[in-house]
Design an enzyme around this catalytic site. Sequence first.
Site, PDB file in Angstrom:
ATOM      1  N   HIS A 147     110.261  19.537  74.662  1.00  0.00           N
ATOM      2  CA  HIS A 147     109.929  19.074  76.014  1.00  0.00           C
ATOM      3  C   HIS A 147     110.228  17.588  76.165  1.00  0.00           C
ATOM      4  CE1 HIS A 147     107.942  18.823  79.876  1.00  0.00           C
ATOM      5  NE2 HIS A 147     107.193  17.840  79.436  1.00  0.00           N
TER       6      HIS A 147
ATOM      7  N   HIS B 194     103.312  17.611  95.690  1.00  0.00           N
ATOM      8  CA  HIS B 194     103.992  16.910  96.778  1.00  0.00           C
ATOM      9  C   HIS B 194     104.211  17.787  98.012  1.00  0.00           C
ATOM     10  CE1 HIS B 194     105.046  13.107  94.612  1.00  0.00           C
ATOM     11  NE2 HIS B 194     104.696  13.878  93.606  1.00  0.00           N
TER      12      HIS B 194
ATOM     13  N   HIS C 223     101.015   7.489  92.613  1.00  0.00           N
ATOM     14  CA  HIS C 223     101.093   8.642  91.707  1.00  0.00           C
ATOM     15  C   HIS C 223     100.489   8.322  90.350  1.00  0.00           C
ATOM     16  CE1 HIS C 223     103.739   9.697  94.842  1.00  0.00           C
ATOM     17  NE2 HIS C 223     104.900   9.551  94.251  1.00  0.00           N
TER      18      HIS C 223
ATOM     19  N   HIS D 212     108.955  11.895  84.145  1.00  0.00           N
ATOM     20  CA  HIS D 212     108.522  10.645  84.790  1.00  0.00           C
ATOM     21  C   HIS D 212     108.996   9.421  84.007  1.00  0.00           C
ATOM     22  CE1 HIS D 212     105.834  12.607  87.678  1.00  0.00           C
ATOM     23  NE2 HIS D 212     105.594  13.476  86.717  1.00  0.00           N
TER      24      HIS D 212
ATOM     25  N   ASP E 286     108.514  11.154  92.648  1.00  0.00           N
ATOM     26  CA  ASP E 286     108.496  11.274  91.183  1.00  0.00           C
ATOM     27  C   ASP E 286     109.928  11.122  90.696  1.00  0.00           C
ATOM     28  OD1 ASP E 286     105.825  11.803  91.364  1.00  0.00           O
ATOM     29  OD2 ASP E 286     105.952  13.904  90.796  1.00  0.00           O
TER      30      ASP E 286
ATOM     31  N   ASP F  58     106.323   5.493  91.410  1.00  0.00           N
ATOM     32  CA  ASP F  58     105.707   6.474  90.515  1.00  0.00           C
ATOM     33  C   ASP F  58     105.141   5.809  89.262  1.00  0.00           C
ATOM     34  OD1 ASP F  58     105.073   8.681  88.937  1.00  0.00           O
ATOM     35  OD2 ASP F  58     107.168   9.312  88.632  1.00  0.00           O
TER      36      ASP F  58
END
Lengths: 553, 553
Positions: free
Chosen positions: B362, B77, B388, B366, B161, B193
């Site tokens: 993790h 971005h 995106h 998004h 995002d 997004d």
Amino acid sequence: MLDNGTLQVVPLGGLGEIGKNMTAVRQRSGMMLVDAGMAFPDEEMPGIDLVLPDFTYLREHADELKGIVLTHGHEDHVGSLPYVLREFQVPVYATRLTLGLVRSKLQEFGIKNADLREVQAGQRISLASFGVEFVGVNHSIPDAVAVAIRTEAGLIVFSGDYKIDLTPIEGEPMDLARFAALGKEGVLAYFGDSTNSERPGYVPSEKVVGDTLNQVFEDAGGRIIVASFASHIHRIQQVIEAAKEHDRLVGVTGRSMIRNVQIARDLGYLDLPDNMMVDQRDVNKVPDDDIAVLTTGSQGEPMAGLSRIAAGTHRTIEVGSEDTVVISAHPIPGNERGVSRTINGLMKKGADVHYSPVSNVHVSGHAAQEEQKLVLSLLKPRYLVPVHGEFRHMRHHANTGVALGIPEENIFILENGGCLEFHGGEARRVKNVAAGMFLVDGGGLADTSTAVMRERQQLSEDGMFIVVARIDAQSGQLLGTPDVISRGFVAPQGANGLVEDSIGVVTTTLQRTGSRNITDWGALKNEIRRDLSSFLSNRTRKRPIILPLIVEV
Amino acid sequence: MLDNGTLQVVPLGGLGEIGKNMTAVRQRSGMMLVDAGMAFPDEEMPGIDLVLPDFTYLREHADELKGIVLTHGHEDHVGSLPYVLREFQVPVYATRLTLGLVRSKLQEFGIKNADLREVQAGQRISLASFGVEFVGVNHSIPDAVAVAIRTEAGLIVFSGDYKIDLTPIEGEPMDLARFAALGKEGVLAYFGDSTNSERPGYVPSEKVVGDTLNQVFEDAGGRIIVASFASHIHRIQQVIEAAKEHDRLVGVTGRSMIRNVQIARDLGYLDLPDNMMVDQRDVNKVPDDDIAVLTTGSQGEPMAGLSRIAAGTHRTIEVGSEDTVVISAHPIPGNERGVSRTINGLMKKGADVHYSPVSNVHVSGHAAQEEQKLVLSLLKPRYLVPVHGEFRHMRHHANTGVALGIPEENIFILENGGCLEFHGGEARRVKNVAAGMFLVDGGGLADTSTAVMRERQQLSEDGMFIVVARIDAQSGQLLGTPDVISRGFVAPQGANGLVEDSIGVVTTTLQRTGSRNITDWGALKNEIRRDLSSFLSNRTRKRPIILPLIVEV
């Protein structure tokens, strides 16, 4: 030659990697191979077609090699067979479908008179002084077997690739009873498939894909196109069943799909009635909602059927907004971008695209952790050797073994060429044997070295500068102006006149060497390389290959 | 120039791809940009460092460009901002952390005096005649905002995002109340997004990673090494918290990690007390079980921290069998093999390695489908433009829109350069503008053409043959024997003497042309190329690049 009662097992491929599985099993009276697979090149092997195991060890023991047994017909287990048989004329034992696929492959290679011997699950044979037993397992291809080998040192078991499918599409569930009996007999060492050992739980039965396919066929209006591995006969059968259920004919396209469907039908592994089958040339003659088309390209391979359909470059088949596409496979690591390109292409044309994991159109053919636990519980091996997988997969398989009570010191995570010696019920690692890889480049077999691979990578990333200079042979003086030609190289903005300036650099170098009367062309080339490389690196941050050519006049 | 009341929105990057997001918003009184990102090269761009959007459209409307707003500090971005600012000196609006990262980047590029203007979530500014409002969202970097723009044609909203995190590590949850208010005001078009639109459900809160990290720290004995994106300040904060909880100091290594930690600390986004922080040079002075090391390389990038540690080539840090490694990221498509190489390398050294999805280390940044539905429900946009993402992601986002009642004809799936014109509350597609990609190769900016990319691929796959022939300038006769040099090429077995035979082929060609007194070097080179290419293709099935060099004597 080994002592009596001593056994050596040497994986020559398939460890620390997915692919080219091949293991040598050797005792005093002879040597046999379990599988003879190939691998596909990765991104560090540009231009390479396929990768074979190193045959050095086989050559060193060529007179001891008595035969080869194959666990199933996938390329990573049979793909190097033509190359092996060219050098070593030994019998090959495999089940019917595996032999069918092998026969077609040997034919392509022009290998006749191979000694192929059909066996079936449950059968025992003698191979030299080995007692070899074939035990049925499930996998993403029919007729897969595990191999139990009675040796001078004891009983060892190779799982081959396997999963446990208690509701298989065809044939029998994995022969767990036989695994239990082997366990009771006493297994010295177990060489087990590790591919899916990071995955908890059980892999679902192949049957569940049938349910999804039926739903997709139920909802579909126009043409249905299904891509899968050409060797996945059970998957193909399920597509045929869904087509039958929904009154659609089945078109078969793609070279390997056509060949494998033919072989599997001939051998009775695939039930596709003649009156349901449409030749690929006639696919467009059937109304869209009366046909389902089987094709290749589930891995996004640029030249395969579905990839061409997605790119709009297929010879006969086009896809439109009324059509439905099923990608009945999961991308093999490294193929994600290719598969994504295919999905995007198909969707852009308006097709309704079903793919894993968004849609439930694929199940794995490799045992997950709970299945691995079950097999380990039945076999109760003294030693566990995880095979078929990268290190991460073998390590997880080992962890599962530890969780089931196998002592860590009885688990061997080997690399290719790692040699395990068994004697008196004990195992120990002995010196590694040669086991690199052999790259096949172009039509023939070529021992393409890592140096060439590096050269290719450098060529592709930084390009090449060629300098041609005419030099007086007597005096070493530069004659005229040197030429500089580049390939695969573009000057960045702000580096205008780079070629002209390069010529200047080379001229200066050669005037300097000329004034010192240097006529050793090697030394002279080195000076050109050094000066030009340092100049280019400063100006462009690139390090192209520099090739100075001296023309004596 | 556009009519009064007309608005054009042109995505110049980020559609049909992940990366280089940049959208032009243009009305009669001026043009603004939302984001100015870059992309990383794929495997079809060997040697390329990064990819920029095509600036042609900006150049064509250079005098209309009044400013740039940035949604957050990720490279996709903000990465092309230095290149944009070199050409267009306009103000840049962004939140504090985003500006901090941008400042550091501009410094690297030697760009001074950029007009950077700090804004904060909730703030409204005027940019030319646009009314721009920044609305807080959650993402995998702090200080991310959506952008609502009041234009002559109506209110349009760019999500940037985003995800919805109701229990964020720092800052506020996404400002859903403001989204609701915008919806009430009436949103003409929403540019949302699409990255995660294939994923059902909600993405878990960043907080859950903290729980996993705490468990890992609880169990770990030796050194703990955590790799994550250097910009993921919240993730880094959670590693710091886990370290604090378990009495470990924190070592910071890796160029971008050191820089971003520095920036985030300076700006108050990261709480890492001086007395907890260990300089990378001092990491080995702290006992293993008293330190956690933050590093880069979570994507398997060969030169980054964790990759070097895995390969055993890190300058200071080694990993052993007592150590624990956490890869707190998910591989971006295309990076799977690199990440796998890292995992395998670390495990071979005996480390306990935690990675996604095997371990819960993790979460995505998004929004998944349910979050997308919530945003669409609040905004109630008249038009939906998924952005995106690759086509597959945009298509799924569109499907979600349809499921929520947005008519299919009010959803525009555009490609880069697709131009959407709004007037009187209606949208229509108008002619596409130029929007390719601009490849950056080496230090500078280079419009590296597809021809060069193809040349590089051919070089890397088939190598190169260089022919040097000395020719009498007057008569066109060949003098002496031609030289043939190859690079990146190896003769297959059974093709012995290929170089000698190639020399023979070239000699025959040149004798033929010589006998016809051809002195047109272009024609002569073509004949060499044709004859040698056909010879090599027959013998090796390879088509190396052939470069004939004629030296006039």
